[in-house]
Design a protein around this motif. Structure first.
Motif, mmCIF file in Angstrom:
data_model
loop_
_atom_site.group_PDB
_atom_site.id
_atom_site.type_symbol
_atom_site.label_atom_id
_atom_site.label_comp_id
_atom_site.label_asym_id
_atom_site.label_seq_id
_atom_site.Cartn_x
_atom_site.Cartn_y
_atom_site.Cartn_z
ATOM 1 N N ASN A 47 -9.211 2.537 -4.929
ATOM 2 C CA ASN A 47 -7.927 1.855 -4.893
ATOM 3 C C ASN A 47 -8.012 0.489 -5.570
ATOM 4 O O ASN A 47 -9.030 -0.200 -5.489
ATOM 5 C CB ASN A 47 -7.508 1.703 -3.424
ATOM 6 N N TYR A 48 -6.915 0.104 -6.235
ATOM 7 C CA TYR A 48 -6.877 -1.188 -6.934
ATOM 8 C C TYR A 48 -7.217 -2.335 -5.994
ATOM 9 O O TYR A 48 -7.992 -3.236 -6.341
ATOM 10 C CB TYR A 48 -5.490 -1.396 -7.542
ATOM 11 N N TYR A 49 -6.641 -2.312 -4.807
ATOM 12 C CA TYR A 49 -6.850 -3.412 -3.872
ATOM 13 C C TYR A 49 -8.276 -3.419 -3.332
ATOM 14 O O TYR A 49 -8.846 -4.478 -3.072
ATOM 15 C CB TYR A 49 -5.828 -3.327 -2.736
ATOM 16 N N PHE A 50 -8.850 -2.240 -3.183
ATOM 17 C CA PHE A 50 -10.253 -2.176 -2.765
ATOM 18 C C PHE A 50 -11.152 -2.792 -3.836
ATOM 19 O O PHE A 50 -12.062 -3.573 -3.530
ATOM 20 C CB PHE A 50 -10.664 -0.727 -2.504
ATOM 21 N N LEU A 51 -10.918 -2.440 -5.105
ATOM 22 C CA LEU A 51 -11.718 -3.008 -6.188
ATOM 23 C C LEU A 51 -11.551 -4.521 -6.263
ATOM 24 O O LEU A 51 -12.512 -5.261 -6.497
ATOM 25 C CB LEU A 51 -11.313 -2.378 -7.520
ATOM 26 N N THR A 52 -10.322 -4.975 -6.053
ATOM 27 C CA THR A 52 -10.057 -6.408 -6.079
ATOM 28 C C THR A 52 -10.895 -7.145 -5.039
ATOM 29 O O THR A 52 -11.584 -8.119 -5.339
ATOM 30 C CB THR A 52 -8.568 -6.665 -5.811
ATOM 31 N N LEU A 53 -10.835 -6.675 -3.805
ATOM 32 C CA LEU A 53 -11.583 -7.328 -2.735
ATOM 33 C C LEU A 53 -13.092 -7.161 -2.924
ATOM 34 O O LEU A 53 -13.868 -8.054 -2.569
ATOM 35 C CB LEU A 53 -11.148 -6.756 -1.383
ATOM 36 N N LEU A 54 -13.503 -6.042 -3.491
ATOM 37 C CA LEU A 54 -14.924 -5.837 -3.769
ATOM 38 C C LEU A 54 -15.432 -6.894 -4.746
ATOM 39 O O LEU A 54 -16.502 -7.495 -4.539
ATOM 40 C CB LEU A 54 -15.145 -4.440 -4.345
ATOM 41 N N HIS A 55 -14.670 -7.148 -5.800
ATOM 42 C CA HIS A 55 -15.072 -8.169 -6.774
ATOM 43 C C HIS A 55 -15.079 -9.560 -6.149
ATOM 44 O O HIS A 55 -15.960 -10.377 -6.449
ATOM 45 C CB HIS A 55 -14.131 -8.141 -7.976
ATOM 46 N N VAL A 56 -14.108 -9.838 -5.300
ATOM 47 C CA VAL A 56 -14.074 -11.138 -4.627
ATOM 48 C C VAL A 56 -15.338 -11.346 -3.803
ATOM 49 O O VAL A 56 -15.988 -12.395 -3.871
ATOM 50 C CB VAL A 56 -12.819 -11.251 -3.735
ATOM 51 N N TYR A 62 -5.667 -17.680 -1.539
ATOM 52 C CA TYR A 62 -5.807 -17.260 -0.150
ATOM 53 C C TYR A 62 -4.670 -16.339 0.285
ATOM 54 O O TYR A 62 -4.897 -15.337 0.969
ATOM 55 C CB TYR A 62 -5.896 -18.500 0.740
ATOM 56 N N THR A 63 -3.432 -16.655 -0.108
ATOM 57 C CA THR A 63 -2.325 -15.769 0.238
ATOM 58 C C THR A 63 -2.458 -14.430 -0.477
ATOM 59 O O THR A 63 -2.069 -13.388 0.056
ATOM 60 C CB THR A 63 -0.979 -16.417 -0.135
ATOM 61 N N ALA A 64 -3.028 -14.441 -1.681
ATOM 62 C CA ALA A 64 -3.211 -13.196 -2.414
ATOM 63 C C ALA A 64 -4.245 -12.300 -1.739
ATOM 64 O O ALA A 64 -4.087 -11.081 -1.684
ATOM 65 C CB ALA A 64 -3.626 -13.490 -3.846
ATOM 66 N N VAL A 65 -5.323 -12.892 -1.221
ATOM 67 C CA VAL A 65 -6.332 -12.101 -0.520
ATOM 68 C C VAL A 65 -5.744 -11.491 0.749
ATOM 69 O O VAL A 65 -5.983 -10.323 1.066
ATOM 70 C CB VAL A 65 -7.561 -12.972 -0.186
ATOM 71 N N VAL A 66 -4.944 -12.272 1.477
ATOM 72 C CA VAL A 66 -4.302 -11.756 2.685
ATOM 73 C C VAL A 66 -3.384 -10.590 2.341
ATOM 74 O O VAL A 66 -3.348 -9.564 3.038
ATOM 75 C CB VAL A 66 -3.516 -12.878 3.399
ATOM 76 N N TYR A 67 -2.647 -10.723 1.233
ATOM 77 C CA TYR A 67 -1.756 -9.643 0.812
ATOM 78 C C TYR A 67 -2.546 -8.379 0.474
ATOM 79 O O TYR A 67 -2.171 -7.266 0.857
ATOM 80 C CB TYR A 67 -0.937 -10.089 -0.398
ATOM 81 N N SER A 68 -3.660 -8.526 -0.230
ATOM 82 C CA SER A 68 -4.470 -7.363 -0.591
ATOM 83 C C SER A 68 -5.059 -6.688 0.641
ATOM 84 O O SER A 68 -5.136 -5.461 0.714
ATOM 85 C CB SER A 68 -5.600 -7.776 -1.538
ATOM 86 N N LEU A 69 -5.483 -7.486 1.611
ATOM 87 C CA LEU A 69 -6.000 -6.908 2.844
ATOM 88 C C LEU A 69 -4.921 -6.096 3.554
ATOM 89 O O LEU A 69 -5.183 -5.011 4.084
ATOM 90 C CB LEU A 69 -6.525 -8.016 3.767
ATOM 91 N N GLY A 70 -3.696 -6.621 3.552
ATOM 92 C CA GLY A 70 -2.600 -5.894 4.176
ATOM 93 C C GLY A 70 -2.290 -4.594 3.463
ATOM 94 O O GLY A 70 -2.072 -3.555 4.100
ATOM 95 N N ARG A 71 -2.275 -4.630 2.130
ATOM 96 C CA ARG A 71 -2.001 -3.414 1.370
ATOM 97 C C ARG A 71 -3.117 -2.393 1.529
ATOM 98 O O ARG A 71 -2.878 -1.189 1.584
ATOM 99 C CB ARG A 71 -1.821 -3.754 -0.112
ATOM 100 N N LEU A 72 -4.353 -2.869 1.593
ATOM 101 C CA LEU A 72 -5.487 -1.964 1.746
ATOM 102 C C LEU A 72 -5.454 -1.266 3.096
ATOM 103 O O LEU A 72 -5.907 -0.131 3.241
ATOM 104 C CB LEU A 72 -6.796 -2.749 1.587
ATOM 105 N N ALA A 73 -4.892 -1.941 4.106
ATOM 106 C CA ALA A 73 -4.829 -1.374 5.448
ATOM 107 C C ALA A 73 -3.713 -0.349 5.606
ATOM 108 O O ALA A 73 -3.667 0.372 6.600
ATOM 109 C CB ALA A 73 -4.653 -2.494 6.475
#
Length: 277
Positions: free
Chosen positions: A142-151, A227-238
């Motif tokens: 998932n796009y959001y998973f890859l995003t958080l993985l890179h972070v 920081y708000t972007a990371v929170v948004y990605s966590l929400g979408r990933l969930a």
């Protein structure tokens, strides 16, 4: 006699080679910091550290941008080394001046070599993580998973590099009386400042991961923050993947890599479903 005399020269040359540099950075950092503190082979170490940082961070940048397109891969390969070097250029002058004021006896070239050595360790860790990112990319993550993985990978590599710099200054430099104890506290504060500057610069350099649904852009101006972007990605990933995807509101933040965030602009729709401007 000639052969015997040539041996020390060969040994000395090999000890200053790139292989020796990698060995010291990975498994013998105490020796690396000791030699820097004693002003041994500074220029060679500086060049090796710089090329390692540029080359390996570019490799990781290419793997990051490969999610979207070849053009994004090339763009990210160029921007990630610039991110590290730009952050260093902003933070290093103040760090060096403060070190001198509190009693450090290290010269500018020595301090620069120490910092670049620590950053090169971060770049080595990033390169080592490339197979992991390629695996998840090739398996349709998932796009959001890859995003958080890179972070996580970029921040983790940065923390390891700063920890190595701290340990090196404490063990190799402080023991030789060239780096005072009170400067260690300043170094910790500087490491935090370095992270904040890097995150903000990454925000300005986005996108890094890129969005397959949008045309390639070298830079994208976004509002909001990391920081708000990371929170948004966590929400979408969930979210439950079985649910129909919901359209994000206009100006939704989407993160890229290591604080490299992307803003996906969507046109708003009226009650009839017709896009409006």
């Amino acid at each position: 006699m000639t052969a015997a005399a040539a041996r020390p020269v060969t040994s000395s040359a090999s000890s200053n080679g790139y292989g020796a540099f990698l060995t010291e950075i990975l498994s013998d950092r105490d020796r690396f910091f000791t030699e820097v503190a004693e002003d041994k082979g500074l220029r060679g170490k500086l060049v090796h550290a710089l090329w390692t940082l540029v080359g390996l961070s570019a490799l990781y940048g290419a793997a990051t941008g490969a999610y979207a397109s070849p053009a994004q891969a090339v763009s990210s390969a160029l921007k990630l080394p610039l991110l590290f070097l730009g952050t260093l250029a902003i933070c290093f002058p103040g760090f060096f001046v403060i070190q001198v004021l509190v009693g450090s006896r290290l010269r500018l070239l020595q301090v620069l070599t120490l910092v670049l050595g620590a950053l090169s360790l971060s770049a080595i860790l990033l390169a080592a993580a490339v197979p992991i990112t390629v695996f998840f990319l090739s398996t349709g993550a998932n796009y959001y998973f890859l995003t958080l993985l890179h972070v996580v990978i970029v921040l983790g590599a940065g923390l390891v590099g700063m920890a190595a710099l701290h340990d090196g200054l404490a063990s190799a430099c402080e023991k030789r009386g060239v780096y005072p104890k009170k400067a260690m506290t300043i170094m910790k504060v500087w490491a935090v400042l370095f992270a904040f500057v890097g995150i903000q610069m990454a925000w300005n350099f986005q996108p890094f991961v890129g969005d397959r649904s949008q045309p390639f852009q070298l830079f994208r101006h976004n509002e909001g923050n990391f920081y708000t972007a990371v929170v948004y990605s966590l929400g979408r990933l969930a979210h439950d993947e079985e649910k129909a995807p919901q359209v994000a509101p206009s100006g939704t933040l989407r993160p890229g890599v290591g604080g490299l965030l992307e803003l996906r602009e969507r046109s708003s729709t009226d009650s009839s479903g017709v896009p409006t401007r």
